[in-house]
Scaffold this motif. Structure first.
Motif, PDB file in Angstrom:
ATOM      1  N   GLY A 175     -40.132  14.001 -63.524  1.00  0.00           N
ATOM      2  CA  GLY A 175     -40.978  13.079 -64.263  1.00  0.00           C
ATOM      3  C   GLY A 175     -40.321  11.716 -64.408  1.00  0.00           C
ATOM      4  N   CYS A 223     -40.573   9.939 -61.062  1.00  0.00           N
ATOM      5  CA  CYS A 223     -41.932   9.402 -60.898  1.00  0.00           C
ATOM      6  C   CYS A 223     -42.116   8.162 -61.760  1.00  0.00           C
ATOM      7  CB  CYS A 223     -42.964  10.460 -61.272  1.00  0.00           C
ATOM      8  SG  CYS A 223     -43.147  11.803 -60.083  1.00  0.00           S
ATOM      9  N   VAL A 250     -43.265   4.443 -60.749  1.00  0.00           N
ATOM     10  CA  VAL A 250     -44.431   3.840 -61.400  1.00  0.00           C
ATOM     11  C   VAL A 250     -44.055   2.490 -62.007  1.00  0.00           C
ATOM     12  CG1 VAL A 250     -45.979   4.056 -63.404  1.00  0.00           C
ATOM     13  CG2 VAL A 250     -45.668   5.992 -61.839  1.00  0.00           C
ATOM     14  N   MET A 276     -48.610   6.220 -67.846  1.00  0.00           N
ATOM     15  CA  MET A 276     -48.067   7.561 -67.631  1.00  0.00           C
ATOM     16  C   MET A 276     -47.819   8.262 -68.964  1.00  0.00           C
ATOM     17  SD  MET A 276     -44.818   8.600 -65.234  1.00  0.00           S
ATOM     18  CE  MET A 276     -44.355  10.321 -64.968  1.00  0.00           C
ATOM     19  N   ASN A 331     -49.900  15.644 -60.787  1.00  0.00           N
ATOM     20  CA  ASN A 331     -50.582  14.657 -61.623  1.00  0.00           C
ATOM     21  C   ASN A 331     -50.027  13.241 -61.484  1.00  0.00           C
ATOM     22  OD1 ASN A 331     -52.632  16.174 -63.246  1.00  0.00           O
ATOM     23  ND2 ASN A 331     -50.840  17.372 -63.815  1.00  0.00           N
ATOM     24  N   ALA A 332     -48.722  13.116 -61.237  1.00  0.00           N
ATOM     25  CA  ALA A 332     -48.095  11.793 -61.180  1.00  0.00           C
ATOM     26  C   ALA A 332     -47.628  11.409 -59.781  1.00  0.00           C
ATOM     27  CB  ALA A 332     -46.905  11.733 -62.149  1.00  0.00           C
ATOM     28  N   PHE A 352     -53.869   7.796 -62.704  1.00  0.00           N
ATOM     29  CA  PHE A 352     -53.707   8.325 -64.066  1.00  0.00           C
ATOM     30  C   PHE A 352     -55.042   8.430 -64.786  1.00  0.00           C
ATOM     31  CE2 PHE A 352     -49.135   6.876 -63.796  1.00  0.00           C
ATOM     32  CZ  PHE A 352     -48.619   8.163 -63.836  1.00  0.00           C
ATOM     33  N   THR A 400     -56.342  12.988 -57.843  1.00  0.00           N
ATOM     34  CA  THR A 400     -55.757  11.664 -58.072  1.00  0.00           C
ATOM     35  C   THR A 400     -55.711  10.842 -56.789  1.00  0.00           C
ATOM     36  OG1 THR A 400     -53.522  12.594 -57.798  1.00  0.00           O
ATOM     37  CG2 THR A 400     -54.381  12.446 -60.041  1.00  0.00           C
TER      38      THR A 400
END
Length: 238
Positions: A35, A38, A42, A54, A93-94, A122, A225
């Motif tokens: 995370g 990511c 981002v 996020m 998801n990311a 997102f 996404t």
């Protein structure tokens, strides 16, 4: 000096978030590390606004997953492991937003596009999570998105009017945060529309492929996404 302060603030925020998410068992240790990776990508693509997007997705998704969890358990639609996310779920998801951030580092052109794609990804992820978690609770009538015939709540590809509207509000929330960080222009509408389209695509893939066991939920979320980001890019260029 100003750049150093920004990176210090970013590092403190991400490390604190990682520690809290692991401590409260919202992410596994490996998922939290991924995370952070990511989040750094981002940030490269959309700055602190990207981090805000996020973070908003993570917080709203966590709250929605925890909301009326006893009812969800009774309906057998509650998340496994008490909602603790694994690496595959983080990337599902990311991952697209992180890829857009990476592209911003590789390509000098299109720097105004990458934040829109990050927001769109997102937006779709947030819409899908809220529609699924809260639509299950507040939905009245449920139908299969392919046939529009009545179907059981919680099954792949089953939607409700209430859940769809909640998802739309999730997309609008992400678009609003994006607009605060950048500007209120046509991109706001693009993020809302692409997020909603991604959410509906998620349901479509769930009813069509996931129910048949062809793909799993993480793949559905990633494609959701990805479709949102691709739709946003098309609308942005047009």
């Amino acid at each position: 000096m100003q750049m150093q302060i920004k990176f210090l603030v970013l590092a403190v925020f991400l490390l604190t978030g990682m520690a809290l998410s692991v401590y409260f068992k919202k992410l596994t240790v490996v998922a939290a590390l991924n995370g952070v990776l990511c989040a750094l990508l981002v940030y490269a693509g959309a700055g602190f606004t990207g981090i805000a997007l996020m973070t908003t997705f993570f917080i709203t998704g966590t709250l929605a997953t925890s909301w009326k969890v006893d009812l969800k358990r009774s309906l057998k639609v509650a998340e496994e492991n008490k909602g603790q996310r694994k690496t595959s779920q983080v990337l599902a998801n990311a991952g697209v937003a992180a890829i857009a951030g990476l592209m911003s580092l590789i390509f000098e052109t299109g720097q105004t596009l990458w934040p829109v794609l990050i927001a769109a990804a997102f937006s779709a992820a947030t819409a899908d999570t809220l529609a699924s978690e809260l639509g299950t609770v507040y939905g009245k009538r449920f139908c299969n998105i392919l046939t529009f015939k009545p179907d059981l709540r919680g099954l792949d590809g089953v939607i409700s009017i209430e859940g769809t509207l909640i998802g739309l509000m999730g997309s609008a929330l992400i678009a609003y945060i994006y607009a605060i960080g950048f500007s209120f222009n046509t991109s706001f509408i693009i993020v809302v529309i692409s997020g909603t389209m991604g959410n509906l695509t998620d349901s479509f893939l769930g009813a069509w492929l996931e129910r048949k066991g062809i793909i799993k939920n993480d793949a559905v979320n990633f494609l959701n996404t990805l479709f949102a980001a691709a739709s946003a890019a098309l609308m942005w260029y047009l």
